[in-house]
Write a protein that holds these residues in place. Sequence first.
Motif, PDB file in Angstrom:
ATOM      1  N   THR A 171      34.847  38.408  34.392  1.00 39.09           N
ATOM      2  CA  THR A 171      34.409  37.690  33.215  1.00 39.09           C
ATOM      3  C   THR A 171      35.710  36.686  32.892  1.00 39.09           C
ATOM      4  OG1 THR A 171      33.145  39.530  32.475  1.00 39.09           O
ATOM      5  CG2 THR A 171      33.657  37.923  30.758  1.00 39.09           C
ATOM      6  N   SER A 174      36.268  33.846  35.327  1.00 37.75           N
ATOM      7  CA  SER A 174      35.016  32.852  35.396  1.00 37.75           C
ATOM      8  C   SER A 174      35.180  32.206  33.847  1.00 37.75           C
ATOM      9  CB  SER A 174      33.778  33.537  35.793  1.00 37.75           C
ATOM     10  OG  SER A 174      33.410  34.546  35.008  1.00 37.75           O
ATOM     11  N   LYS A 175      35.929  32.552  32.954  1.00 33.37           N
ATOM     12  CA  LYS A 175      35.633  32.196  31.520  1.00 33.37           C
ATOM     13  C   LYS A 175      34.277  32.322  31.139  1.00 33.37           C
ATOM     14  CE  LYS A 175      39.247  29.156  32.286  1.00 33.37           C
ATOM     15  NZ  LYS A 175      40.436  29.902  31.694  1.00 33.37           N
ATOM     16  N   GLY A 176      33.608  33.732  31.313  1.00 34.41           N
ATOM     17  CA  GLY A 176      32.402  33.867  30.792  1.00 34.41           C
ATOM     18  C   GLY A 176      31.302  33.140  31.829  1.00 34.41           C
ATOM     19  N   GLN A 177      31.454  32.476  32.709  1.00 35.92           N
ATOM     20  CA  GLN A 177      30.491  31.648  33.372  1.00 35.92           C
ATOM     21  C   GLN A 177      29.726  32.415  34.672  1.00 35.92           C
ATOM     22  OE1 GLN A 177      31.173  27.266  33.730  1.00 35.92           O
ATOM     23  NE2 GLN A 177      32.779  27.590  32.805  1.00 35.92           N
ATOM     24  N   ILE A 178      30.363  33.462  34.950  1.00 40.56           N
ATOM     25  CA  ILE A 178      29.739  34.307  35.903  1.00 40.56           C
ATOM     26  C   ILE A 178      29.453  35.647  35.302  1.00 40.56           C
ATOM     27  CG2 ILE A 178      30.226  35.481  38.084  1.00 40.56           C
ATOM     28  CD1 ILE A 178      29.949  32.677  38.737  1.00 40.56           C
ATOM     29  N   ASN A 179      28.251  36.006  35.672  1.00 38.70           N
ATOM     30  CA  ASN A 179      27.466  37.590  35.164  1.00 38.70           C
ATOM     31  C   ASN A 179      28.349  38.645  36.086  1.00 38.70           C
ATOM     32  OD1 ASN A 179      26.383  39.653  34.187  1.00 38.70           O
ATOM     33  ND2 ASN A 179      24.474  39.162  35.378  1.00 38.70           N
ATOM     34  N   ASP A 239      19.708  39.435  33.536  1.00 37.39           N
ATOM     35  CA  ASP A 239      21.136  39.580  33.264  1.00 37.39           C
ATOM     36  C   ASP A 239      21.594  40.216  31.857  1.00 37.39           C
ATOM     37  OD1 ASP A 239      21.459  38.155  35.576  1.00 37.39           O
ATOM     38  OD2 ASP A 239      21.670  36.124  34.533  1.00 37.39           O
ATOM     39  N   GLN A 359      39.261  28.835  43.312  1.00 37.83           N
ATOM     40  CA  GLN A 359      38.878  27.852  42.132  1.00 37.83           C
ATOM     41  C   GLN A 359      39.521  26.503  42.217  1.00 37.83           C
ATOM     42  OE1 GLN A 359      39.840  30.723  39.208  1.00 37.83           O
ATOM     43  NE2 GLN A 359      37.696  31.096  38.605  1.00 37.83           N
ATOM     44  N   VAL A 365      33.544  27.839  38.788  1.00 33.71           N
ATOM     45  CA  VAL A 365      32.367  28.540  39.040  1.00 33.71           C
ATOM     46  C   VAL A 365      32.001  28.595  40.484  1.00 33.71           C
ATOM     47  CG1 VAL A 365      29.969  28.778  38.743  1.00 33.71           C
ATOM     48  CG2 VAL A 365      31.228  27.946  36.889  1.00 33.71           C
TER      49      VAL A 365
END
Length: 429
Positions: A171, A174-179, A239, A359, A365
């Motif tokens: 998390t 990915s700065k919260g962009q990947i579950n 999700d 990255q 992402v």
Amino acid sequence: MALNYVFVAFFLLSFLLCCAKALIGLYLPEWAFGDTLIFGKAVDSTFKMAKEGASLSIGYVGAFTLWLGLMKVGEKGGVIRQLSAAVSPLFRKLFPQVPKDHPAFGAMMMNISANMLGLDNAATPMGLKAMDQLQEINEDKETASNSQIMFLVLNTSGLTIIPLSIMILITELSKGQINPTEYFIPILITTFCSSLAGLMVVSFVQKLQLYRYWQVWAYIGGLSLLMAFLVIGFSNMGDDGQTIFTSMLAGGLIFGIIVWFVGAAFSKKVNVYNTFIEGAKEGFYTAVKIIPFLVGILVAIGLFRVSGGLGLITDAMGGLLTLLGADPQIAEALPTAFMKPFSGSGARGMMVETIENQQGMHGLVEGMKTIPSRLVAVMQGSTETTFYVLAVYFGSVGIKNTRHAVGCGLFADLVGIIAAVVFTYLFFG
């Protein structure tokens, strides 16, 4: 003895590699491997890793104090005895030298359960408590018993149902962009494979013949059904449902266990607070006692990494994979794979470095979705750190002769790495 040889080999090989780097840097400066400043870097690494080892131990004080205090409350409240009875049919086959209803069964159960929920800070103090109780019935105090080796390998093979630490790290990266819950199933299956491999290899070496006992088949079959149920159920959640499920299962279970311990002790008119303080004192002394063992193993590993030894092994394996026609992307995950048995923090650093490199090449992402990024995340979430756990657990009770613990632990690690590759490609390839 095996740990002694590994420890000495790290220092000798690191020194030879540093000498080679210095000479190459002096006479062949155009070669990338050369480094005239390598000895200074090596010395700096020893101080840095010594500080890290001490800092880790001091950082454990709070967790050890809390959980060993709660363990003492659970003992007085009879909960540990109940847990021992629940796992006794299986554990008596895995640990035939341990007397029936011995408190070590309860401590081992608590340790394995905490590992399943990804609660490293809770698992370690309970594991040390179990190792101490096993040491009480160990006839040769300087040689690891069969029971201690079985427990250590089951611990390092690390069956994990909720990989909380890796999910939090995913998390953040990915700065919260990947579950992060999408890693749940591959890590679950990978750790199940490594745990089963560890159980089988130790049973083979110790000639336990577990296949003869229906109790063993019943527990393994039941656990397999639980794994299948979790995989199927988790796959059908959205999700949001997956996130809620992992949070409630891990957090709810552990909080429920704490309340169970306290409530059971209180119902028996135990002075819960004084009992907690009594156990908490053990936690403080245990955290301080493991400092020498952590410092020693981390310094040795740090030197081998700085000297370039780990890099040479990784490059060689990458070249071999290419010759064999394997996907060269696997080679980019090898630093994490090789570091994992030696240092959890080192493997975590390798994982972060690999993901950040991906990255940088593919974007925030998309970089997280590449095979190398997926693979290092699954590897990091699967097995425990064999040499770290071995040094701390055995060192805490004065074990010097580790017998077959290293070989069996590394075999389980190898199976875990292979399973990580297979299931990463199966789910993400």
